[in-house]
Design a protein around this motif. Structure first.
Motif, PDB file in Angstrom:
ATOM      1  N   GLN A   1      31.927  49.524  -0.450  1.00 30.89           N
ATOM      2  CA  GLN A   1      31.997  49.514   1.133  1.00 30.89           C
ATOM      3  C   GLN A   1      31.105  48.535   2.006  1.00 30.89           C
ATOM      4  N   GLY A   2      29.923  48.341   1.376  1.00 26.38           N
ATOM      5  CA  GLY A   2      28.954  47.691   1.951  1.00 26.38           C
ATOM      6  C   GLY A   2      29.389  46.065   1.557  1.00 26.38           C
ATOM      7  N   VAL A   3      29.996  45.555   0.334  1.00 28.26           N
ATOM      8  CA  VAL A   3      30.260  44.286   0.012  1.00 28.26           C
ATOM      9  C   VAL A   3      31.437  43.927   1.002  1.00 28.26           C
ATOM     10  N   ILE A   4      32.454  44.875   1.113  1.00 26.45           N
ATOM     11  CA  ILE A   4      33.775  44.312   2.071  1.00 26.45           C
ATOM     12  C   ILE A   4      33.063  44.081   3.470  1.00 26.45           C
ATOM     13  N   TYR A   5      32.355  45.080   4.137  1.00 26.07           N
ATOM     14  CA  TYR A   5      31.949  45.106   5.383  1.00 26.07           C
ATOM     15  C   TYR A   5      30.938  43.785   5.373  1.00 26.07           C
ATOM     16  N   GLY A   6      30.000  43.678   4.482  1.00 25.19           N
ATOM     17  CA  GLY A   6      29.005  42.373   4.694  1.00 25.19           C
ATOM     18  C   GLY A   6      29.841  41.299   4.541  1.00 25.19           C
ATOM     19  N   ALA A   7      30.734  40.998   3.587  1.00 24.61           N
ATOM     20  CA  ALA A   7      31.216  39.851   3.366  1.00 24.61           C
ATOM     21  C   ALA A   7      32.073  39.328   4.568  1.00 24.61           C
ATOM     22  N   ILE A   8      32.895  40.260   4.979  1.00 24.06           N
ATOM     23  CA  ILE A   8      33.767  39.912   6.188  1.00 24.06           C
ATOM     24  C   ILE A   8      32.869  39.629   7.414  1.00 24.06           C
ATOM     25  N   THR A   9      32.105  40.622   7.836  1.00 22.83           N
ATOM     26  CA  THR A   9      31.286  40.201   9.170  1.00 22.83           C
ATOM     27  C   THR A   9      30.041  39.161   8.724  1.00 22.83           C
ATOM     28  N   GLY A  10      29.817  38.744   7.522  1.00 24.59           N
ATOM     29  CA  GLY A  10      28.892  37.624   7.278  1.00 24.59           C
ATOM     30  C   GLY A  10      29.644  36.221   7.545  1.00 24.59           C
ATOM     31  N   LEU A  11      30.875  36.249   7.334  1.00 27.69           N
ATOM     32  CA  LEU A  11      31.430  35.131   7.460  1.00 27.69           C
ATOM     33  C   LEU A  11      31.601  34.680   9.078  1.00 27.69           C
ATOM     34  N   ALA A  12      31.870  35.966   9.976  1.00 25.35           N
ATOM     35  CA  ALA A  12      32.058  35.813  11.444  1.00 25.35           C
ATOM     36  C   ALA A  12      30.641  35.492  11.845  1.00 25.35           C
ATOM     37  N   ALA A  13      29.612  35.929  11.142  1.00 25.07           N
ATOM     38  CA  ALA A  13      28.390  35.712  11.910  1.00 25.07           C
ATOM     39  C   ALA A  13      28.039  34.436  11.555  1.00 25.07           C
ATOM     40  N   ILE A  14      28.306  33.782  10.639  1.00 24.20           N
ATOM     41  CA  ILE A  14      28.252  32.246  10.401  1.00 24.20           C
ATOM     42  C   ILE A  14      28.471  31.502  11.557  1.00 24.20           C
ATOM     43  N   LYS A  15      29.840  31.710  11.674  1.00 24.67           N
ATOM     44  CA  LYS A  15      30.695  30.959  12.543  1.00 24.67           C
ATOM     45  C   LYS A  15      30.203  31.287  14.046  1.00 24.67           C
ATOM     46  N   VAL A  16      29.788  32.273  14.451  1.00 26.37           N
ATOM     47  CA  VAL A  16      29.137  32.685  15.691  1.00 26.37           C
ATOM     48  C   VAL A  16      27.868  31.886  15.768  1.00 26.37           C
ATOM     49  N   LEU A  17      26.969  32.148  15.099  1.00 25.02           N
ATOM     50  CA  LEU A  17      25.674  31.732  15.086  1.00 25.02           C
ATOM     51  C   LEU A  17      25.663  30.085  15.029  1.00 25.02           C
ATOM     52  N   ARG A  18      26.519  29.438  14.323  1.00 25.32           N
ATOM     53  CA  ARG A  18      26.710  28.235  14.098  1.00 25.32           C
ATOM     54  C   ARG A  18      27.168  27.232  15.653  1.00 25.32           C
ATOM     55  N   SER A  19      28.036  27.974  16.187  1.00 20.44           N
ATOM     56  CA  SER A  19      28.405  27.691  17.515  1.00 20.44           C
ATOM     57  C   SER A  19      27.611  27.499  18.658  1.00 20.44           C
TER      58      SER A  19
ATOM     59  N   LEU B   1      24.712  40.702  22.587  1.00 17.57           N
ATOM     60  CA  LEU B   1      23.755  39.714  22.245  1.00 17.57           C
ATOM     61  C   LEU B   1      24.523  38.392  21.760  1.00 17.57           C
ATOM     62  N   LEU B   2      25.859  38.431  21.296  1.00 17.86           N
ATOM     63  CA  LEU B   2      26.579  37.059  20.727  1.00 17.86           C
ATOM     64  C   LEU B   2      27.290  36.526  21.969  1.00 17.86           C
ATOM     65  N   LYS B   3      27.461  37.230  22.905  1.00 18.91           N
ATOM     66  CA  LYS B   3      28.459  36.690  23.960  1.00 18.91           C
ATOM     67  C   LYS B   3      27.997  35.308  24.588  1.00 18.91           C
ATOM     68  N   SER B   4      26.757  35.055  24.403  1.00 24.15           N
ATOM     69  CA  SER B   4      26.312  33.611  24.984  1.00 24.15           C
ATOM     70  C   SER B   4      26.643  32.622  23.800  1.00 24.15           C
ATOM     71  N   PHE B   5      27.083  32.705  22.673  1.00 28.13           N
ATOM     72  CA  PHE B   5      27.811  31.730  21.839  1.00 28.13           C
ATOM     73  C   PHE B   5      29.123  31.539  22.197  1.00 28.13           C
ATOM     74  N   ARG B   6      29.447  30.414  22.159  1.00 30.44           N
ATOM     75  CA  ARG B   6      30.834  29.954  22.347  1.00 30.44           C
ATOM     76  C   ARG B   6      32.087  30.698  21.595  1.00 30.44           C
ATOM     77  N   THR B   7      31.590  31.080  20.405  1.00 26.06           N
ATOM     78  CA  THR B   7      32.792  31.904  19.478  1.00 26.06           C
ATOM     79  C   THR B   7      32.314  33.085  19.360  1.00 26.06           C
ATOM     80  N   GLY B   8      31.473  33.633  20.159  1.00 25.03           N
ATOM     81  CA  GLY B   8      30.917  35.170  20.145  1.00 25.03           C
ATOM     82  C   GLY B   8      31.997  36.428  20.262  1.00 25.03           C
ATOM     83  N   GLY B   9      33.061  35.908  20.803  1.00 23.87           N
ATOM     84  CA  GLY B   9      34.283  36.864  20.828  1.00 23.87           C
ATOM     85  C   GLY B   9      34.558  37.328  19.535  1.00 23.87           C
ATOM     86  N   LEU B  10      34.690  36.485  18.567  1.00 26.19           N
ATOM     87  CA  LEU B  10      35.203  36.491  17.159  1.00 26.19           C
ATOM     88  C   LEU B  10      34.710  37.768  16.697  1.00 26.19           C
ATOM     89  N   TRP B  11      33.453  38.092  17.041  1.00 25.77           N
ATOM     90  CA  TRP B  11      32.724  39.448  16.654  1.00 25.77           C
ATOM     91  C   TRP B  11      33.500  40.592  17.107  1.00 25.77           C
TER      92      TRP B  11
END
Length: 191
Positions: A163-181, A122-132
């Motif tokens: 575990q949720g904090v670590i997983y969410g914090a890291i993927t949250g940063l990536a999600a911001i980068k991807v969804l803003r691209s 679902l994210l590959k249509s974003f320019r930075t989708g590969g970051l995911w």
């Protein structure tokens, strides 16, 4: 995308991961289950909880959000199946001399990779989708350290929350980068 994706998104994403990671798994840390069953049920329920949490946060921010939940659950199911039920396909066969923590990190990286590939569809249509594809396995494998801290404190609730904090914090940063691209525009076909 109708809402902005910024730091408020990151906080919401991270809090949703804590709730998604902790609420459902708390149901299985009761006496009727043996340890292996508890671990397996914990990871299944955590996968469902995190997938639901991610879907809720992505609502109104991502046009293909409706597919996020099923693809995430497919990824968790495939990953869990490989790790728990097909040990000959798991990396355990070749790494029997590694300590258990290393094996857990590798197992969670495998699950994170499979989940990431499913969500990346679902994210590959974003320019930075590969970051995911990098963020998902790294985040899930590093989340093991949250589990370890919680178990050292003898609290399963704290373990799943960390575990949720670590997983969410890291993927949250990536999600911001991807969804803003910007989205990659399809190439027009010459006729």
């Amino acid at each position: 995308m109708s809402k902005k994706v910024g730091w408020s998104f990151w906080w919401l994403w991270t809090i949703a991961h804590v709730i998604g990671s902790a609420v459902l798994p708390l149901l299985v840390w009761q006496d009727p289950y043996d340890l292996r069953s508890r671990i397996f049920l914990n990871e299944i329920l955590q996968g469902i909880g995190v997938s639901l949490a991610q879907s809720m946060v992505l609502r109104d921010r991502f046009t293909k959000e409706g597919w996020w939940l099923p693809l995430s659950l497919i990824g968790w199911t495939i990953g869990m199946t490989l790790i728990f039920f097909v040990p000959s396909l798991s990396i355990h066969v070749h790494l029997s001399n590694f300590p258990p923590m290393t094996l857990l990190i590798i197992d969670f990286a495998i699950i994170g990779t499979i989940v990431g590939i499913c969500q990346w569809q679902l994210l590959k249509s974003f320019r930075t989708g590969g970051l995911w594809l990098f963020a998902s396995p790294i985040a899930l494998s590093l989340s093991i350290f949250g589990l370890q801290l919680g178990y050292m404190a003898k609290s399963s609730a704290l373990a799943t929350a960390l575990q949720g904090v670590i997983y969410g914090a890291i993927t949250g940063l990536a999600a911001i980068k991807v969804l803003r691209s910007p989205k990659i525009l399809p190439k027009s076909r010459k006729q």
